[in-house]
Design an enzyme around this catalytic site. Sequence first.
Site, PDB file in Angstrom:
ATOM      1  N   THR A  70      42.043 -57.000 -32.796  1.00  0.00           N
ATOM      2  CA  THR A  70      40.793 -56.261 -32.986  1.00  0.00           C
ATOM      3  C   THR A  70      40.522 -55.404 -31.752  1.00  0.00           C
ATOM      4  OG1 THR A  70      39.898 -57.918 -34.486  1.00  0.00           O
ATOM      5  CG2 THR A  70      38.289 -56.543 -33.330  1.00  0.00           C
ATOM      6  N   ASN A 149      47.364 -56.187 -45.018  1.00  0.00           N
ATOM      7  CA  ASN A 149      47.045 -57.613 -44.885  1.00  0.00           C
ATOM      8  C   ASN A 149      46.481 -58.231 -46.157  1.00  0.00           C
ATOM      9  OD1 ASN A 149      44.816 -55.828 -44.217  1.00  0.00           O
ATOM     10  ND2 ASN A 149      43.634 -57.669 -43.797  1.00  0.00           N
ATOM     11  N   HIS A 200      48.173 -64.721 -32.809  1.00  0.00           N
ATOM     12  CA  HIS A 200      47.993 -65.893 -33.683  1.00  0.00           C
ATOM     13  C   HIS A 200      48.572 -65.699 -35.080  1.00  0.00           C
ATOM     14  CE1 HIS A 200      44.321 -64.781 -36.185  1.00  0.00           C
ATOM     15  NE2 HIS A 200      44.254 -63.850 -35.262  1.00  0.00           N
ATOM     16  N   CYS A 323      38.529 -62.226 -41.898  1.00  0.00           N
ATOM     17  CA  CYS A 323      37.522 -61.670 -40.991  1.00  0.00           C
ATOM     18  C   CYS A 323      36.280 -61.221 -41.762  1.00  0.00           C
ATOM     19  CB  CYS A 323      38.092 -60.475 -40.236  1.00  0.00           C
ATOM     20  SG  CYS A 323      39.740 -60.761 -39.657  1.00  0.00           S
TER      21      CYS A 323
HETATM   22  N1  PLP Z   1      44.947 -56.020 -38.147  1.00  0.00           N
HETATM   23  C1  PLP Z   1      45.390 -56.685 -39.223  1.00  0.00           C
HETATM   24  C2  PLP Z   1      46.286 -55.985 -40.193  1.00  0.00           C
HETATM   25  C3  PLP Z   1      45.016 -58.010 -39.434  1.00  0.00           C
HETATM   26  O1  PLP Z   1      45.462 -58.669 -40.508  1.00  0.00           O
HETATM   27  C4  PLP Z   1      44.150 -58.632 -38.495  1.00  0.00           C
HETATM   28  C5  PLP Z   1      43.673 -60.015 -38.719  1.00  0.00           C
HETATM   29  O2  PLP Z   1      43.608 -60.498 -39.838  1.00  0.00           O
HETATM   30  C6  PLP Z   1      43.741 -57.905 -37.375  1.00  0.00           C
HETATM   31  C7  PLP Z   1      44.153 -56.598 -37.234  1.00  0.00           C
HETATM   32  C8  PLP Z   1      42.835 -58.513 -36.327  1.00  0.00           C
HETATM   33  O3  PLP Z   1      43.560 -59.466 -35.574  1.00  0.00           O
HETATM   34  P1  PLP Z   1      42.855 -60.415 -34.494  1.00  0.00           P
HETATM   35  O4  PLP Z   1      42.452 -61.644 -35.227  1.00  0.00           O
HETATM   36  O5  PLP Z   1      43.952 -60.700 -33.496  1.00  0.00           O
HETATM   37  O6  PLP Z   1      41.739 -59.680 -33.891  1.00  0.00           O
END
Ligand code: PLP
Length: 372
Positions: A70, A149, A200, A323
């Site tokens: 993020t 995702n 993660h 998220c």
């Molecule tokens: N980008 C994608 C494609 C994701 O799937 C995610 C988390 O699900 C993120 C960014 C954000 O990752 P983080 O949890 O490391 O902030």
Amino acid sequence: MIYFDYTATSKPNEEVLALYQKINSEYWCNPSSIYKAGIINNNLFQKCEKDINDALGLQNKKVFFTSGATEANNLAVYGICNNYLGQNKNVITTSVEHPSVLSCFQDLEKKGFKVTYLSVDEDGIINLEELKENINSDTVLVSTMWVNNIVGSIQPIDEVIKIVKKYPRCKLHVDAVQGIGKIKPNFDFNKVDMFTLSSHKINGLKSSGTLIINDKIILQSVLKGATQQEGVRPGTIDIALSASTTKALKLILAKRDERYPYVKELHEYFKDCLKDIPGVVINGGSKSYSPYILNISILNTESETFIHYLEKYEIYVAAGSACNSKIKKPEKTIYAMYKDERRAVTSLRISLSYASTKEEIDEFIKRLKEFI
Ligand code: PLP
């Protein structure tokens, strides 16, 4: 438990945990300190950048360690766009980005940027003609994910690179979070100006990730502080986290190609088991997709109802991005693909890993048939 939510997060690798513990016990001095212990720790930190470059076959890319993807996505988008505030520049992204990219572009609209959101087809793949029509000499940034995702669609990054490279001022950012360590890229990461990883998602630790950029790119930092990480990502460096991310990346890359056929077989098996179940449709997945993600809709059941039904049997799946899982809205990627609200409110994301098994899939199918 049967865990089918590896896209949301993955179990930390034991070797990664051990390294994190070791560094925190033995190398806990501040790596910015100028005495010997600090210098030793700073060398460990510098080695992480080199190891990431080597692991990914990169040529001298700059690696910024962040609190996750993020932050890395925010740094990439604002890092470029803050150079052009008040200049009415154009920026381009896709309609199916993760919120950590999409929300930045929505904010940029308010700041006077002209934003184009590329549409996708029924496989969740962007329209390259639309990119060609909208990019011009005033475009300063194109940001697209590699693997979606929600449905696992793989974007044609090789083609995007060719288009963007015709505009020297324009930078290309790729959110590579769901592809790295899982899919072999059919493009050269050296030709991507900036890309993002999350630890993660690759058996590393939470709240850690990286933004990897060409060393010639100048980012107007979002954070203001001291000079750590060239002042672009100031704040005391956590070498235990940086080293853990590096370790997780190396470990997953070493196994990527051997795991892929197994996960692909599981994915096809899953689809086969689903095909004759009434009222269940598969979302996307007929063109270019990651076998690690499978998306379905049970058309007469809202996602949440089925998730809670499965939970009784300790089977875990998701209704879109974790998220945003507390916001009850039609899943935006599914909606962008089909323009069908029913399909979007009933969608489920099932995500697989090398640790998944056919027996787990059979159990899911049994419970699904009982439910229906
Ligand atoms: N980008 C994608 C494609 C994701 O799937 C995610 C988390 O699900 C993120 C960014 C954000 O990752 P983080 O949890 O490391 O902030």
